[in-house]
Write a protein that holds these residues in place. Sequence first.
Motif, PDB file in Angstrom:
ATOM      1  N   ASP A 138       0.847  -1.179   0.000  1.00  0.00           N
ATOM      2  CA  ASP A 138       0.000   0.000   0.000  1.00  0.00           C
ATOM      3  C   ASP A 138       0.891   1.241   0.000  1.00  0.00           C
ATOM      4  N   ALA A 139       0.607   2.187  -0.884  1.00  0.00           N
ATOM      5  CA  ALA A 139       1.406   3.410  -1.001  1.00  0.00           C
ATOM      6  C   ALA A 139       0.613   4.573  -0.416  1.00  0.00           C
ATOM      7  N   THR A 140       1.232   5.264   0.535  1.00  0.00           N
ATOM      8  CA  THR A 140       0.587   6.372   1.227  1.00  0.00           C
ATOM      9  C   THR A 140       1.532   7.564   1.271  1.00  0.00           C
ATOM     10  N   GLU A 141       1.017   8.694   1.717  1.00  0.00           N
ATOM     11  CA  GLU A 141       1.891   9.855   1.884  1.00  0.00           C
ATOM     12  C   GLU A 141       2.937   9.593   2.956  1.00  0.00           C
ATOM     13  N   ASP A 142       2.597   8.793   3.965  1.00  0.00           N
ATOM     14  CA  ASP A 142       3.522   8.513   5.059  1.00  0.00           C
ATOM     15  C   ASP A 142       4.739   7.722   4.585  1.00  0.00           C
ATOM     16  N   ASN A 143       4.531   6.789   3.632  1.00  0.00           N
ATOM     17  CA  ASN A 143       5.676   5.990   3.185  1.00  0.00           C
ATOM     18  C   ASN A 143       6.259   6.458   1.852  1.00  0.00           C
ATOM     19  N   GLY A 144       5.928   7.673   1.456  1.00  0.00           N
ATOM     20  CA  GLY A 144       6.593   8.285   0.306  1.00  0.00           C
ATOM     21  C   GLY A 144       6.050   7.872  -1.042  1.00  0.00           C
ATOM     22  N   CYS A 145       4.733   7.921  -1.204  1.00  0.00           N
ATOM     23  CA  CYS A 145       4.140   7.505  -2.478  1.00  0.00           C
ATOM     24  C   CYS A 145       4.456   8.498  -3.597  1.00  0.00           C
ATOM     25  N   VAL A 182      -0.628  15.830  -8.015  1.00  0.00           N
ATOM     26  CA  VAL A 182      -1.510  14.714  -7.670  1.00  0.00           C
ATOM     27  C   VAL A 182      -0.753  13.721  -6.815  1.00  0.00           C
ATOM     28  N   VAL A 183      -1.348  13.307  -5.710  1.00  0.00           N
ATOM     29  CA  VAL A 183      -0.766  12.297  -4.836  1.00  0.00           C
ATOM     30  C   VAL A 183      -1.317  10.939  -5.263  1.00  0.00           C
ATOM     31  N   ALA A 184      -0.431  10.064  -5.747  1.00  0.00           N
ATOM     32  CA  ALA A 184      -0.862   8.780  -6.321  1.00  0.00           C
ATOM     33  C   ALA A 184      -0.827   7.675  -5.274  1.00  0.00           C
ATOM     34  N   ALA A 185      -1.626   7.845  -4.219  1.00  0.00           N
ATOM     35  CA  ALA A 185      -1.744   6.801  -3.208  1.00  0.00           C
ATOM     36  C   ALA A 185      -2.565   5.649  -3.782  1.00  0.00           C
ATOM     37  N   GLY A 186      -2.336   4.434  -3.261  1.00  0.00           N
ATOM     38  CA  GLY A 186      -3.084   3.286  -3.760  1.00  0.00           C
ATOM     39  C   GLY A 186      -2.747   2.017  -3.020  1.00  0.00           C
ATOM     40  N   LYS A 187      -3.637   1.056  -3.095  1.00  0.00           N
ATOM     41  CA  LYS A 187      -3.434  -0.235  -2.469  1.00  0.00           C
ATOM     42  C   LYS A 187      -2.440  -1.071  -3.269  1.00  0.00           C
ATOM     43  N   ALA A 188      -1.866  -2.076  -2.627  1.00  0.00           N
ATOM     44  CA  ALA A 188      -1.014  -3.027  -3.338  1.00  0.00           C
ATOM     45  C   ALA A 188      -1.777  -3.596  -4.523  1.00  0.00           C
ATOM     46  N   GLY A 189      -1.089  -3.736  -5.662  1.00  0.00           N
ATOM     47  CA  GLY A 189      -1.720  -4.198  -6.889  1.00  0.00           C
ATOM     48  C   GLY A 189      -2.118  -3.070  -7.821  1.00  0.00           C
ATOM     49  N   THR A 190      -2.098  -1.843  -7.325  1.00  0.00           N
ATOM     50  CA  THR A 190      -2.375  -0.671  -8.152  1.00  0.00           C
ATOM     51  C   THR A 190      -1.229  -0.460  -9.141  1.00  0.00           C
ATOM     52  N   GLN A 209       8.049   0.302   7.397  1.00  0.00           N
ATOM     53  CA  GLN A 209       7.973  -0.793   6.429  1.00  0.00           C
ATOM     54  C   GLN A 209       8.520  -0.332   5.082  1.00  0.00           C
ATOM     55  N   TYR A 210       8.990  -1.299   4.275  1.00  0.00           N
ATOM     56  CA  TYR A 210       9.365  -0.996   2.892  1.00  0.00           C
ATOM     57  C   TYR A 210       8.130  -0.558   2.094  1.00  0.00           C
ATOM     58  N   ARG A 211       8.346   0.311   1.106  1.00  0.00           N
ATOM     59  CA  ARG A 211       7.288   0.661   0.149  1.00  0.00           C
ATOM     60  C   ARG A 211       7.826   0.284  -1.240  1.00  0.00           C
ATOM     61  N   ARG A 212       7.516  -0.933  -1.688  1.00  0.00           N
ATOM     62  CA  ARG A 212       8.144  -1.518  -2.867  1.00  0.00           C
ATOM     63  C   ARG A 212       7.291  -1.312  -4.121  1.00  0.00           C
ATOM     64  N   VAL A 213       7.980  -0.981  -5.219  1.00  0.00           N
ATOM     65  CA  VAL A 213       7.315  -0.751  -6.502  1.00  0.00           C
ATOM     66  C   VAL A 213       8.123  -1.418  -7.609  1.00  0.00           C
ATOM     67  N   PHE A 214       7.496  -2.361  -8.316  1.00  0.00           N
ATOM     68  CA  PHE A 214       8.112  -2.975  -9.488  1.00  0.00           C
ATOM     69  C   PHE A 214       7.766  -2.124 -10.700  1.00  0.00           C
ATOM     70  N   ILE A 215       8.793  -1.766 -11.498  1.00  0.00           N
ATOM     71  CA  ILE A 215       8.587  -0.845 -12.614  1.00  0.00           C
ATOM     72  C   ILE A 215       9.105  -1.448 -13.921  1.00  0.00           C
TER      73      ILE A 215
END
Length: 294
Positions: A138-145, A182-190, A209-215
């Motif tokens: 999950d990506a949020t403002e707190d974990n640097g989305c 725009v703040v692109a917050a979103g759940k895992a799988g977004t 926690q880690y905030r992981r993104v596969f690109i």
Amino acid sequence: MSHHLSSEEAAAFEKDGFLIVHELFDRDAVASMRTAIDTVIAGAPDLRQIAELEPGDARIIRRIWQPSKKHEAFRRIQEDARLLDRLESLIGPDIVFHHSKLNMKGPRIGSPVEWHQDFSYYPHTNSKLVACLTYLDDATEDNGCLRLLAGSHKANVYDHTEDGAFRGKVSPANLPSGCQEVVAAGKAGTVVFLHCKVLHRSDANHSDQYRRVFIPAYRAADALPIYFGPHAAHNEPDVYLLRGRHRAEVTLEGGRYPLPIAAKAFNSLYALQQGEHLLKEELHTRASGYATHA
């Protein structure tokens, strides 16, 4: 089953330079990539052989390069029709895989990324290049989305230099006016479909926690690189056709294409933006001075 974009979705991407598709991938797909990360890390005799680490903390991974070469779970995702059908709606039927990376955004550190355009790092004959930021947490403002400037892709390439050398970032003073952040917050799988010229950034990770993104990143078959410097050219050996056919011609977009020529060699976007190579050089110079006067 078709996963092509609706005309409204395609129009939104054209207008804003990005499209957020919430929870495009299900829990099983996300879990397969999380497990793959653990497998890749556990199998590495030295983390520095597979990853870039946060400066000052050799335990925290900042980025894993080309994860789709390290585990089949990532390759399955980058070839998934849920991505490719939507990409076809954006860049056409002839789709080439460009490169992949895995941004880890470690807990309590997670290096920030300053405003930049991906296109500034690897200019091509046209801008039909799209990165697919796939959230594994999950990506949020707190974990640097991710944060984006909607519509900023409509200009050419902004100034990414300091003192005449490429630094891979745009000064806040040079940001375009009239573009909404725009703040692109979103759940895992977004998944965020990102135009190569849209300005984007992210803050540090303040969570535990880690905030992981596969690109995985893609380009149209009629888009070819126009710069083969050391940072841009390393992707080319792994480029391959995913869908459609190779093209015997390229498409050219008019405009001025500044080249990413840095004053010093750099390891990554992070190191370049934060001046880590300059810091290391300064520390080396100081150490030499101390030794000389000892």
